[in-house]
Write an enzyme that holds these catalytic residues in place. Structure first.
Site, mmCIF file in Angstrom:
data_model
loop_
_atom_site.group_PDB
_atom_site.id
_atom_site.type_symbol
_atom_site.label_atom_id
_atom_site.label_comp_id
_atom_site.label_asym_id
_atom_site.label_seq_id
_atom_site.Cartn_x
_atom_site.Cartn_y
_atom_site.Cartn_z
ATOM 1 N N ARG A 12 0.837 -1.217 0.000
ATOM 2 C CA ARG A 12 0.000 0.000 0.000
ATOM 3 C C ARG A 12 0.864 1.256 0.000
ATOM 4 N NH1 ARG A 12 -2.220 -4.183 -0.389
ATOM 5 N NH2 ARG A 12 -4.389 -4.673 0.161
ATOM 6 N N ARG A 71 -0.154 8.375 26.850
ATOM 7 C CA ARG A 71 0.203 8.924 25.544
ATOM 8 C C ARG A 71 1.420 8.263 24.903
ATOM 9 N NH1 ARG A 71 1.981 11.371 29.758
ATOM 10 N NH2 ARG A 71 4.064 12.282 29.871
ATOM 11 N N THR A 134 18.749 19.476 25.028
ATOM 12 C CA THR A 134 19.067 18.354 24.149
ATOM 13 C C THR A 134 18.786 18.702 22.695
ATOM 14 O OG1 THR A 134 18.464 16.853 25.955
ATOM 15 C CG2 THR A 134 18.724 15.888 23.776
ATOM 16 N N CYS A 186 4.839 19.448 29.791
ATOM 17 C CA CYS A 186 3.745 18.499 29.995
ATOM 18 C C CYS A 186 3.521 18.219 31.471
ATOM 19 C CB CYS A 186 4.055 17.193 29.271
ATOM 20 S SG CYS A 186 4.223 17.351 27.486
#
Length: 342
Positions: A12, A71, A134, A186
């Protein structure tokens, strides 16, 4: 994987004309580095492995916790219960998804001292990190070695993404000054999983464009969106700043910032301070020592000690210690000196 099986697996994807059989072969010959295997990194790795990128190397310094499962798509409750390092848990899961891809899992912190080794043989770097320290390291290393850097970030319901290509675009430093990079995380204002998936997918598609050689389709902008409040806009990447040492190839600031043993680094928003030892840790030896004064859990990859004071020490074989339960480097160093020694 034989030719017939390969053709069937990617049929696909090869029907999509910008990739086709030639692009699929190119993907199989490429190697990518993903730094950070949290929310973004797990989605990125999933896309790269399923797409058939030949080598996927990923590095992460942390282990799976229950708060990750909302998540971080490659992990489950067993990974959290067993304190499995994220890189190892990801490798186990991804190896069952596509055995034809070479997976290289590195349990470590990406620093100026090991970035050259991590970058060796890599065609593109994907940002799965949660901090700009980072990101600037990756940006500088990528521009030093002429490797594209695909930036991404998400917090709350907002996210952004861009691809920086040495010699063709400005670098991350030209777009975001180091003094402007501190902000919400977060762990302070939360995050919803859909924005993570969307941002990582934006990153992944730019990576695929580059890896198959379709540079004309590359997005020349920083995309920013808020999926909760239905906002989306793009900002065209600016030209390189005339005084940018990275774009000019004269100096790479983040590569000079080698970490000294004993330095304490606060991990933003996580109530955690990381301290590096002067050498490695023998986890069995430290299990025996710390069991006398703390509640200890260990596996082959790390040791976690619940201290009487309420904080936690997490020791890794490479000499890193996470002091959890405080954001104060002084407090962290005090506990470290008390139980490990400076």
């Amino acid at each position: 994987m034989d030719t017939e099986e390969r053709t069937s697996r990617y049929s696909r994807q090869m029907l999509f004309k910008p990739i086709g059989p030639d692009g699929q072969r190119a993907l199989g010959e490429r190697a990518v580095l993903i730094v950070g295997m949290g929310a973004l990194g797990t989605v990125l790795a999933n896309h790269m492995v399923r797409a058939g990128v030949g080598t996927v190397r990923f590095v992460d310094r942390d282990y799976v916790e229950s708060s990750n499962l909302q998540r971080q798509m490659l992990y489950d409750e067993d990974d959290a219960a067993s304190l499995t390092p994220k890189a190892i848990a990801a490798q186990r899961r991804l190896s069952r998804i596509n055995s034809g891809v070479k997976l290289e899992a590195v349990v470590a912190d990406a620093t100026a001292s090991n970035i050259d080794e991590l970058m060796d043989g890599i065609d593109l770097v994907l940002d799965g990190t949660d901090n700009f320290q980072t990101r600037y390291l990756l940006n500088d290393a990528c521009f030093k070695y002429g490797v594209p850097f695909v930036y991404g970030g998400s917090v709350a319901s907002r996210g952004m993404s861009a691809i920086f290509v040495p010699g063709e675009t400005a670098c991350l430093r030209c777009l975001i000054e180091p003094t402007e990079s501190a902000g919400e995380t977060c762990d302070t204002i939360g995050v919803i999983a859909p924005i993570v998936d969307i941002v990582a997918s934006y990153q992944a598609v730019e990576a695929l464009k580059h890896l198959v050689g379709d540079s004309k389709s590359r997005r020349p902008s920083l995309a920013t969106l808020d999926v909760w409040h239905n906002h989306y806009y793009e900002m065209k990447l600016p030209p390189s700043r005339p005084d940018c040492p990275v774009c000019g190839g004269t100096h790479y600031p983040a590569l000079d910032m080698t970490e000294e043993a004993g330095d304490a680094t606060s991990l933003c928003g996580r109530e955690t301070v990381q301290i590096r030892a002067r050498g490695s840790f023998d986890l069995e030896e430290w299990r025996i020592r710390l069991e006398q004064v703390a509640d200890v859990r260990a596996n082959p990859f790390l040791l976690k000690a619940e201290l009487p004071e309420g904080e936690r020490l997490v020791l890794f074989p490479d000499g890193r210690t996470l002091v959890q339960g405080t954001e104060d480097p002084v407090r962290a160093k005090t506990l470290y000196a008390r139980y490990i020694g400076m």
